[in-house]
Write a protein that holds these residues in place. Structure first.
Motif, PDB file in Angstrom:
ATOM      1  N   CYS A  67      29.794 -59.679 -23.130  1.00 50.23           N
ATOM      2  CA  CYS A  67      30.967 -60.019 -22.318  1.00 50.23           C
ATOM      3  C   CYS A  67      32.135 -60.457 -23.199  1.00 50.23           C
ATOM      4  CB  CYS A  67      30.627 -61.126 -21.320  1.00 50.23           C
ATOM      5  SG  CYS A  67      29.566 -60.581 -19.980  1.00 50.23           S
ATOM      6  N   GLY A  68      31.854 -61.247 -24.227  1.00 48.59           N
ATOM      7  CA  GLY A  68      32.898 -61.679 -25.148  1.00 48.59           C
ATOM      8  C   GLY A  68      33.490 -60.508 -25.911  1.00 48.59           C
ATOM      9  N   PHE A  69      32.636 -59.580 -26.359  1.00 47.99           N
ATOM     10  CA  PHE A  69      33.078 -58.407 -27.105  1.00 47.99           C
ATOM     11  C   PHE A  69      33.941 -57.502 -26.238  1.00 47.99           C
ATOM     12  CE2 PHE A  69      32.289 -54.000 -28.476  1.00 47.99           C
ATOM     13  CZ  PHE A  69      32.839 -54.067 -29.750  1.00 47.99           C
ATOM     14  N   ARG A  70      33.556 -57.322 -24.952  1.00 49.47           N
ATOM     15  CA  ARG A  70      34.284 -56.439 -24.038  1.00 49.47           C
ATOM     16  C   ARG A  70      35.463 -57.130 -23.360  1.00 49.47           C
ATOM     17  NH1 ARG A  70      33.611 -51.046 -24.135  1.00 49.47           N
ATOM     18  NH2 ARG A  70      31.437 -50.472 -24.297  1.00 49.47           N
ATOM     19  N   GLY A  71      35.570 -58.448 -23.513  1.00 47.03           N
ATOM     20  CA  GLY A  71      36.676 -59.179 -22.902  1.00 47.03           C
ATOM     21  C   GLY A  71      36.467 -59.437 -21.413  1.00 47.03           C
ATOM     22  N   CYS A  72      35.212 -59.475 -20.978  1.00 44.19           N
ATOM     23  CA  CYS A  72      34.911 -59.748 -19.562  1.00 44.19           C
ATOM     24  C   CYS A  72      34.969 -61.247 -19.306  1.00 44.19           C
ATOM     25  CB  CYS A  72      33.514 -59.249 -19.208  1.00 44.19           C
ATOM     26  SG  CYS A  72      33.320 -57.481 -19.319  1.00 44.19           S
ATOM     27  N   LEU A  73      35.394 -61.604 -18.121  1.00 42.82           N
ATOM     28  CA  LEU A  73      35.388 -63.002 -17.707  1.00 42.82           C
ATOM     29  C   LEU A  73      34.176 -63.227 -16.804  1.00 42.82           C
ATOM     30  CD1 LEU A  73      39.175 -63.487 -16.857  1.00 42.82           C
ATOM     31  CD2 LEU A  73      37.975 -64.083 -18.974  1.00 42.82           C
ATOM     32  N   ILE A  74      33.618 -64.424 -16.850  1.00 38.65           N
ATOM     33  CA  ILE A  74      32.468 -64.782 -16.022  1.00 38.65           C
ATOM     34  C   ILE A  74      32.902 -65.907 -15.102  1.00 38.65           C
ATOM     35  CG2 ILE A  74      30.113 -65.675 -16.023  1.00 38.65           C
ATOM     36  CD1 ILE A  74      29.792 -64.435 -18.818  1.00 38.65           C
ATOM     37  N   GLY A  75      32.619 -65.756 -13.804  1.00 36.77           N
ATOM     38  CA  GLY A  75      33.048 -66.771 -12.850  1.00 36.77           C
ATOM     39  C   GLY A  75      31.898 -67.273 -12.007  1.00 36.77           C
ATOM     40  N   ASP A  76      32.019 -68.520 -11.588  1.00 39.02           N
ATOM     41  CA  ASP A  76      31.105 -69.090 -10.600  1.00 39.02           C
ATOM     42  C   ASP A  76      31.935 -69.878  -9.599  1.00 39.02           C
ATOM     43  OD1 ASP A  76      31.747 -71.476 -11.856  1.00 39.02           O
ATOM     44  OD2 ASP A  76      29.755 -71.805 -12.698  1.00 39.02           O
ATOM     45  N   THR A  77      31.326 -70.686  -8.765  1.00 37.33           N
ATOM     46  CA  THR A  77      32.075 -71.411  -7.733  1.00 37.33           C
ATOM     47  C   THR A  77      32.985 -72.483  -8.323  1.00 37.33           C
ATOM     48  OG1 THR A  77      30.199 -72.897  -7.448  1.00 37.33           O
ATOM     49  CG2 THR A  77      30.330 -71.008  -5.955  1.00 37.33           C
ATOM     50  N   ASP A  78      32.736 -72.915  -9.561  1.00 37.34           N
ATOM     51  CA  ASP A  78      33.526 -73.978 -10.172  1.00 37.34           C
ATOM     52  C   ASP A  78      34.741 -73.468 -10.939  1.00 37.34           C
ATOM     53  OD1 ASP A  78      31.728 -75.853  -9.229  1.00 37.34           O
ATOM     54  OD2 ASP A  78      30.493 -75.747 -11.033  1.00 37.34           O
ATOM     55  N   SER A  79      34.572 -72.372 -11.682  1.00 42.08           N
ATOM     56  CA  SER A  79      35.644 -71.959 -12.583  1.00 42.08           C
ATOM     57  C   SER A  79      35.419 -70.526 -13.051  1.00 42.08           C
ATOM     58  CB  SER A  79      35.669 -72.909 -13.789  1.00 42.08           C
ATOM     59  OG  SER A  79      36.727 -72.579 -14.651  1.00 42.08           O
ATOM     60  N   ILE A  80      36.364 -70.045 -13.861  1.00 38.57           N
ATOM     61  CA  ILE A  80      36.250 -68.751 -14.531  1.00 38.57           C
ATOM     62  C   ILE A  80      36.196 -69.029 -16.025  1.00 38.57           C
ATOM     63  CG2 ILE A  80      37.397 -66.566 -15.015  1.00 38.57           C
ATOM     64  CD1 ILE A  80      38.554 -66.692 -12.203  1.00 38.57           C
ATOM     65  N   TYR A  81      35.239 -68.385 -16.714  1.00 35.19           N
ATOM     66  CA  TYR A  81      35.006 -68.671 -18.129  1.00 35.19           C
ATOM     67  C   TYR A  81      35.281 -67.419 -18.956  1.00 35.19           C
ATOM     68  CZ  TYR A  81      32.419 -72.435 -15.886  1.00 35.19           C
ATOM     69  OH  TYR A  81      32.065 -73.504 -15.107  1.00 35.19           O
ATOM     70  N   ASP A  82      35.797 -67.664 -20.148  1.00 34.64           N
ATOM     71  CA  ASP A  82      36.039 -66.583 -21.100  1.00 34.64           C
ATOM     72  C   ASP A  82      35.024 -66.742 -22.234  1.00 34.64           C
ATOM     73  OD1 ASP A  82      36.914 -64.693 -22.843  1.00 34.64           O
ATOM     74  OD2 ASP A  82      38.957 -65.465 -23.035  1.00 34.64           O
ATOM     75  N   PRO A  83      34.050 -65.829 -22.352  1.00 33.59           N
ATOM     76  CA  PRO A  83      33.010 -65.975 -23.379  1.00 33.59           C
ATOM     77  C   PRO A  83      33.519 -65.911 -24.817  1.00 33.59           C
ATOM     78  CG  PRO A  83      32.346 -64.373 -21.723  1.00 33.59           C
ATOM     79  CD  PRO A  83      33.769 -64.720 -21.457  1.00 33.59           C
ATOM     80  N   LYS A  84      34.781 -65.502 -25.031  1.00 34.19           N
ATOM     81  CA  LYS A  84      35.336 -65.497 -26.382  1.00 34.19           C
ATOM     82  C   LYS A  84      35.688 -66.912 -26.834  1.00 34.19           C
ATOM     83  CE  LYS A  84      38.319 -62.167 -25.371  1.00 34.19           C
ATOM     84  NZ  LYS A  84      39.461 -61.278 -25.480  1.00 34.19           N
ATOM     85  N   VAL A  85      35.940 -67.815 -25.874  1.00 30.47           N
ATOM     86  CA  VAL A  85      36.312 -69.200 -26.188  1.00 30.47           C
ATOM     87  C   VAL A  85      35.018 -70.019 -26.330  1.00 30.47           C
ATOM     88  CG1 VAL A  85      37.573 -71.229 -25.371  1.00 30.47           C
ATOM     89  CG2 VAL A  85      38.467 -68.931 -24.919  1.00 30.47           C
ATOM     90  N   MET A  86      34.931 -70.778 -27.432  1.00 30.72           N
ATOM     91  CA  MET A  86      33.700 -71.505 -27.731  1.00 30.72           C
ATOM     92  C   MET A  86      33.329 -72.531 -26.659  1.00 30.72           C
ATOM     93  SD  MET A  86      31.495 -71.150 -29.684  1.00 30.72           S
ATOM     94  CE  MET A  86      30.117 -71.673 -30.546  1.00 30.72           C
ATOM     95  N   ASN A  87      34.297 -73.273 -26.128  1.00 26.69           N
ATOM     96  CA  ASN A  87      33.995 -74.276 -25.091  1.00 26.69           C
ATOM     97  C   ASN A  87      33.430 -73.616 -23.830  1.00 26.69           C
ATOM     98  OD1 ASN A  87      34.707 -76.498 -26.584  1.00 26.69           O
ATOM     99  ND2 ASN A  87      36.816 -76.574 -25.807  1.00 26.69           N
ATOM    100  N   CYS A  88      33.969 -72.459 -23.468  1.00 26.56           N
ATOM    101  CA  CYS A  88      33.464 -71.742 -22.293  1.00 26.56           C
ATOM    102  C   CYS A  88      32.037 -71.257 -22.541  1.00 26.56           C
ATOM    103  CB  CYS A  88      34.374 -70.562 -21.957  1.00 26.56           C
ATOM    104  SG  CYS A  88      36.004 -71.048 -21.325  1.00 26.56           S
ATOM    105  N   ARG A  89      31.783 -70.739 -23.755  1.00 27.41           N
ATOM    106  CA  ARG A  89      30.424 -70.284 -24.091  1.00 27.41           C
ATOM    107  C   ARG A  89      29.443 -71.447 -24.044  1.00 27.41           C
ATOM    108  NH1 ARG A  89      29.737 -65.271 -27.796  1.00 27.41           N
ATOM    109  NH2 ARG A  89      27.618 -66.016 -27.652  1.00 27.41           N
ATOM    110  N   LEU A  90      29.857 -72.606 -24.524  1.00 24.93           N
ATOM    111  CA  LEU A  90      29.002 -73.789 -24.506  1.00 24.93           C
ATOM    112  C   LEU A  90      28.673 -74.183 -23.067  1.00 24.93           C
ATOM    113  CD1 LEU A  90      27.636 -76.069 -26.116  1.00 24.93           C
ATOM    114  CD2 LEU A  90      29.763 -77.344 -25.910  1.00 24.93           C
ATOM    115  N   LEU A  91      29.667 -74.211 -22.202  1.00 24.55           N
ATOM    116  CA  LEU A  91      29.443 -74.548 -20.790  1.00 24.55           C
ATOM    117  C   LEU A  91      28.528 -73.528 -20.114  1.00 24.55           C
ATOM    118  CD1 LEU A  91      32.933 -75.782 -19.587  1.00 24.55           C
ATOM    119  CD2 LEU A  91      30.826 -77.102 -19.641  1.00 24.55           C
TER     120      LEU A  91
END
Length: 194
Positions: free
Chosen positions: A4-28
């Motif tokens: 997802c990080g390599f392809r630039g996909c965003l991951i979302g759930d009921t709380d937020s949208i996360y960018d797997p390229k950003v380290m804090n988002c990957r950690l969460l």
């Protein structure tokens, strides 16, 4: 997450949208994944413990063999007297001739049919086979005994996703409660058959 990080996909759930390229988002996302896995394991453990508690008390509704029926949590003999007669005849014939093969021969000579469940889980009369006769003779429910844990699932060697069932010896059954069902034979007779 790497893909997802390599392809630039965003991951979302009921709380937020996360960018797997950003380290804090990957950690969460990693922490949430671990917590979800722990939660699923906890739920599975509770379900298995609940099932085992019901089985220990003999209240877990297991599939009943031909000749026994469940009416509102109470197990009774099948009200069809023909079914009761055939099962009683099968056991009395076995005790007279002392072998499953001889019992099968008797039923085939007299052109007697037995009730079995078909592939759609419906009862139907059919010509008995040796395995059908053995299913009647080896089932402790006919002796009025509730038995849980008679089989164990084992992973196949080559493919861990495929499982096969292994029959356990009587002393390794998980729970056994006598006089739980109406009897066609006594427990002592069941032990003689085994």
């Amino acid at each position: 997450l790497d893909i997802c990080g390599f392809r630039g996909c965003l991951i979302g759930d009921t709380d937020s949208i996360y960018d797997p390229k950003v380290m804090n988002c990957r950690l969460l996302l990693g922490i949430k994944g671990q917590l979800a896995e722990l939660e699923l394991n906890t739920i599975k453990s509770r379900l298995i413990a609940g099932r085992d508690n019901k089985a220990k008390r003999g209240e877990l509704a297991v599939k009943l063999p031909v000749g026994l029926v469940r009416h509102q949590k109470k197990v009774e003999k099948d009200p069809n007297l023909e079914v009761q007669h055939i099962i009683n005849l099968l056991f009395s014939t076995f005790f007279r001739v002392k072998s499953a093969s001889a019992t099968l021969n008797f039923f085939n000579q007299k052109v007697l049919l037995i009730l079995r469940y078909n592939e759609f889980n419906k009862l139907c009369w059919k010509k008995p086979t040796r395995s059908d006769i053995l299913c009647f003779l080896k089932n402790p429910a006919y002796a009025g005994t509730y038995a849980f844990g008679k089989t164990q699932s084992i992973s196949c060697d080559k493919d861990f996703r495929k499982k096969r069932s292994k029959t356990m010896s009587q002393e390794n059954w998980k729970y056994t409660i006598h006089n739980q069902y109406p009897c066609y034979i006594s427990w002592e007779q069941y032990q003689q058959i085994q």
